[in-house]
Scaffold this motif. Structure first.
Motif, PDB file in Angstrom:
ATOM      1  N   LEU A   1       9.425 -52.473 -51.936  1.00 58.08           N
ATOM      2  CA  LEU A   1       8.045 -51.647 -52.080  1.00 58.08           C
ATOM      3  C   LEU A   1       7.981 -51.046 -53.195  1.00 58.08           C
ATOM      4  N   ILE A   2       6.996 -50.532 -53.753  1.00 59.19           N
ATOM      5  CA  ILE A   2       6.825 -49.897 -54.937  1.00 59.19           C
ATOM      6  C   ILE A   2       6.655 -48.310 -54.408  1.00 59.19           C
ATOM      7  N   PRO A   3       7.516 -47.473 -54.561  1.00 63.24           N
ATOM      8  CA  PRO A   3       7.498 -46.054 -53.928  1.00 63.24           C
ATOM      9  C   PRO A   3       6.526 -45.272 -54.345  1.00 63.24           C
ATOM     10  N   THR A   4       5.849 -45.566 -55.645  1.00 59.59           N
ATOM     11  CA  THR A   4       4.760 -44.642 -56.099  1.00 59.59           C
ATOM     12  C   THR A   4       3.353 -45.347 -55.750  1.00 59.59           C
ATOM     13  N   MET A   5       3.236 -46.358 -54.941  1.00 56.31           N
ATOM     14  CA  MET A   5       2.107 -47.052 -54.452  1.00 56.31           C
ATOM     15  C   MET A   5       1.813 -46.510 -52.855  1.00 56.31           C
ATOM     16  N   THR A   6       0.664 -46.581 -52.438  1.00 58.04           N
ATOM     17  CA  THR A   6       0.457 -46.180 -51.201  1.00 58.04           C
ATOM     18  C   THR A   6       0.636 -47.554 -50.369  1.00 58.04           C
ATOM     19  N   VAL A   7       0.749 -47.374 -49.176  1.00 61.23           N
ATOM     20  CA  VAL A   7       0.865 -48.547 -48.267  1.00 61.23           C
ATOM     21  C   VAL A   7      -0.229 -49.578 -48.593  1.00 61.23           C
ATOM     22  N   PHE A   8      -1.508 -48.973 -48.664  1.00 63.15           N
ATOM     23  CA  PHE A   8      -2.462 -49.763 -48.942  1.00 63.15           C
ATOM     24  C   PHE A   8      -2.249 -50.721 -50.149  1.00 63.15           C
ATOM     25  N   ASP A   9      -2.056 -49.753 -51.096  1.00 63.36           N
ATOM     26  CA  ASP A   9      -2.024 -50.455 -52.669  1.00 63.36           C
ATOM     27  C   ASP A   9      -0.543 -51.471 -52.499  1.00 63.36           C
ATOM     28  N   ASN A  10       0.405 -51.058 -51.786  1.00 64.82           N
ATOM     29  CA  ASN A  10       1.488 -52.194 -51.923  1.00 64.82           C
ATOM     30  C   ASN A  10       1.206 -53.406 -51.445  1.00 64.82           C
ATOM     31  N   VAL A  11       0.328 -53.237 -50.379  1.00 67.97           N
ATOM     32  CA  VAL A  11      -0.124 -54.663 -49.757  1.00 67.97           C
ATOM     33  C   VAL A  11      -1.053 -55.374 -50.579  1.00 67.97           C
ATOM     34  N   ALA A  12      -2.073 -54.579 -50.976  1.00 66.38           N
ATOM     35  CA  ALA A  12      -3.114 -55.133 -51.835  1.00 66.38           C
ATOM     36  C   ALA A  12      -2.441 -55.677 -53.186  1.00 66.38           C
ATOM     37  N   PHE A  13      -1.531 -55.257 -53.633  1.00 62.56           N
ATOM     38  CA  PHE A  13      -0.788 -55.623 -54.995  1.00 62.56           C
ATOM     39  C   PHE A  13      -0.487 -57.262 -54.915  1.00 62.56           C
ATOM     40  N   ALA A  14       0.010 -57.616 -53.611  1.00 61.89           N
ATOM     41  CA  ALA A  14       0.177 -59.029 -53.645  1.00 61.89           C
ATOM     42  C   ALA A  14      -1.055 -60.012 -53.681  1.00 61.89           C
ATOM     43  N   LEU A  15      -2.036 -59.555 -53.278  1.00 57.75           N
ATOM     44  CA  LEU A  15      -3.499 -60.151 -53.657  1.00 57.75           C
ATOM     45  C   LEU A  15      -3.683 -59.900 -55.249  1.00 57.75           C
ATOM     46  N   GLN A  16      -3.691 -59.042 -55.480  1.00 52.91           N
ATOM     47  CA  GLN A  16      -4.139 -58.595 -56.928  1.00 52.91           C
ATOM     48  C   GLN A  16      -3.614 -59.514 -57.890  1.00 52.91           C
TER      49      GLN A  16
ATOM     50  N   LEU B   1      -3.367 -55.259 -37.823  1.00 54.56           N
ATOM     51  CA  LEU B   1      -2.749 -55.906 -37.061  1.00 54.56           C
ATOM     52  C   LEU B   1      -1.072 -55.556 -36.975  1.00 54.56           C
ATOM     53  N   LEU B   2      -0.546 -54.910 -37.671  1.00 59.80           N
ATOM     54  CA  LEU B   2       0.846 -54.556 -37.738  1.00 59.80           C
ATOM     55  C   LEU B   2       1.064 -52.985 -37.072  1.00 59.80           C
ATOM     56  N   GLY B   3      -0.122 -52.452 -36.805  1.00 57.54           N
ATOM     57  CA  GLY B   3       0.093 -51.007 -36.325  1.00 57.54           C
ATOM     58  C   GLY B   3       0.144 -49.850 -37.329  1.00 57.54           C
ATOM     59  N   LEU B   4      -0.344 -50.278 -38.435  1.00 57.44           N
ATOM     60  CA  LEU B   4      -0.305 -49.326 -39.669  1.00 57.44           C
ATOM     61  C   LEU B   4      -1.709 -48.918 -40.137  1.00 57.44           C
ATOM     62  N   ASP B   5      -2.562 -48.977 -39.352  1.00 50.99           N
ATOM     63  CA  ASP B   5      -4.006 -48.335 -39.661  1.00 50.99           C
ATOM     64  C   ASP B   5      -4.060 -46.908 -39.803  1.00 50.99           C
ATOM     65  N   ASP B   6      -3.063 -46.237 -39.294  1.00 53.72           N
ATOM     66  CA  ASP B   6      -3.046 -44.727 -39.564  1.00 53.72           C
ATOM     67  C   ASP B   6      -2.416 -44.537 -40.888  1.00 53.72           C
ATOM     68  N   LYS B   7      -1.822 -45.302 -41.576  1.00 47.60           N
ATOM     69  CA  LYS B   7      -0.708 -45.105 -42.682  1.00 47.60           C
ATOM     70  C   LYS B   7      -1.060 -45.588 -43.985  1.00 47.60           C
ATOM     71  N   TYR B   8      -2.437 -46.136 -44.257  1.00 45.77           N
ATOM     72  CA  TYR B   8      -3.077 -46.334 -45.379  1.00 45.77           C
ATOM     73  C   TYR B   8      -2.649 -45.728 -46.672  1.00 45.77           C
ATOM     74  N   LYS B   9      -2.648 -44.154 -46.563  1.00 46.20           N
ATOM     75  CA  LYS B   9      -2.570 -43.566 -47.491  1.00 46.20           C
ATOM     76  C   LYS B   9      -1.287 -42.852 -47.805  1.00 46.20           C
ATOM     77  N   HIS B  10      -0.314 -43.256 -47.141  1.00 47.84           N
ATOM     78  CA  HIS B  10       1.032 -42.837 -47.022  1.00 47.84           C
ATOM     79  C   HIS B  10       1.742 -43.538 -48.028  1.00 47.84           C
ATOM     80  N   TYR B  11       2.848 -42.916 -48.613  1.00 49.11           N
ATOM     81  CA  TYR B  11       3.806 -43.677 -49.371  1.00 49.11           C
ATOM     82  C   TYR B  11       5.082 -44.304 -48.821  1.00 49.11           C
ATOM     83  N   PRO B  12       5.760 -45.119 -49.251  1.00 44.64           N
ATOM     84  CA  PRO B  12       6.787 -45.994 -48.541  1.00 44.64           C
ATOM     85  C   PRO B  12       7.997 -44.755 -48.128  1.00 44.64           C
TER      86      PRO B  12
END
Length: 227
Positions: free
Chosen positions: A93-108, A127-138
Motif C-alpha cells: 500500500l502507498i502510506p501517503t495515500m488515503t484508503v480510498f486513493d489506494n484502492v482507486a489507484f488500481a483503477l486509475q 463490502l469489506l467493512g471499510l466504509d468508515d475508513k475512507y480518509k484514513h491512511y494505511p
C-alpha cells in the motif's frame, strides 16, 4: 471448458542451479478455492511469480484464463496482469495515500473513467467493512491493512485472486476473518488461490489443498493426487 489455471510439466531452474519447481502439473477450474501450502523454499513464491508472468519456466506449459504465458509478448503482460487480483504479504500500500486513493489507484492506472471509480471504490470498501475508513491512511489502521489490500485487489473485478500469505503476522481471529472474506468473494464466482503456511487455517476451512515440497506437488487433497 479449459481450466482457469493449467500448468503442465512446469520446471523452473534458476541460474544458480536451484530447481524451484520440478515437473509441476496443476489444474484449477474456474470458481475453485485452493490453498497452496509448503515449507519455506518449497516453491510457493516461484509458483506465484510464474502465474503472474514474472518468471518464465525452464520447461513446461503455463496457461492462465486461456492465455499462453510462455509465448506471451512483453507488451501483453501488463494487460494480462490487470485480469488478476493480487494480495501481497507486505500489502504494498502507498502510506501517503488515503484508503480510498489506494484502492482507486488500481483503477486509475488502467484508465477507468472517474465516474466509475467514484461508484466502484465505495462499493468495494463497504463490502469489506471499510466504509468508515475512507480518509484514513494505511499506517493508522490497526490490523486493517489486509482489508485495504484485499479491496484494491478486488476493485478490478478479477477472474482470479491470488493471495500470498495474506494472514502473515496477524492474530488468529483476524486471519479467520480474512479467509471468511475470501470465502464470500469465492461464492460470487472469483477463483481464489491462497498461499499460506498456517495449517490451522487450512484445517478450519475445508478447501482443496495443494502441498509443495522441494518444487514438487506431493499432495493434492480435493483434486487428483500427484504423489
Amino acid at each position: 471448458m479449459y481450466p482457469l489455471i493449467d500448468l503442465q510439466g512446469v520446471t523452473k531452474t534458476y541460474p544458480s542451479g536451484v530447481c524451484a519447481l520440478d515437473g509441476v502439473d496443476l489444474h484449477i477450474e474456474k470458481g475453485e478455492f485452493v490453498f497452496v501450502v509448503g515449507h519455506s523454499g518449497a516453491g510457493k513464491s516461484t509458483l506465484i511469480k510464474t502465474l503472474l508472468r514474472e518468471e518464465v519456466p525452464t520447461e513446461g506449459e503455463v496457461t492462465v484464463n486461456g492465455r499462453d504465458l510462455i509465448h506471451m509478448k512483453q507488451r501483453e503482460i501488463p494487460y494480462f496482469r490487470r485480469t488478476i487480483g493480487v494480495v501481497f504479504q507486505d500489502f504494498r500500500l502507498i502510506p501517503t495515500m488515503t484508503v480510498f486513493d489506494n484502492v482507486a489507484f488500481a483503477l486509475q492506472v488502467t484508465g477507468v473513467p472517474r465516474r466509475f471509480i467514484r461508484r466502484r471504490v465505495p462499493y468495494i470498501l463497504n463490502l469489506l467493512g471499510l466504509d468508515d475508513k475512507y480518509k484514513h491512511y494505511p499506517p493508522e489502521l490497526s490490523g486493517g491493512e489486509q482489508h485495504v489490500a484485499l479491496a484494491r485487489a478486488l476493485v478490478n473485478n478479477p477472474d482470479l485472486l491470488i493471495a500470498d500469505e495474506p494472514t502473515g503476522n496477524i492474530d488468529p481471529e483476524l486471519s479467520y476473518e480474512i479467509v471468511e472474506l475470501l470465502d464470500e468473494i469465492n461464492k460470487t464466482g472469483t477463483t481464489i488461490l491462497m498461499v499460506t503456511h498456517e495449517h490451522e487455517l487450512v484445517n478450519r476451512f475445508h478447501h482443496r489443498t495443494v502441498t509443495l515440497e522441494k518444487g514438487r506437488i506431493i499432495r493434492d487433497q480435493g483434486g487428483a493426487s500427484h504423489v
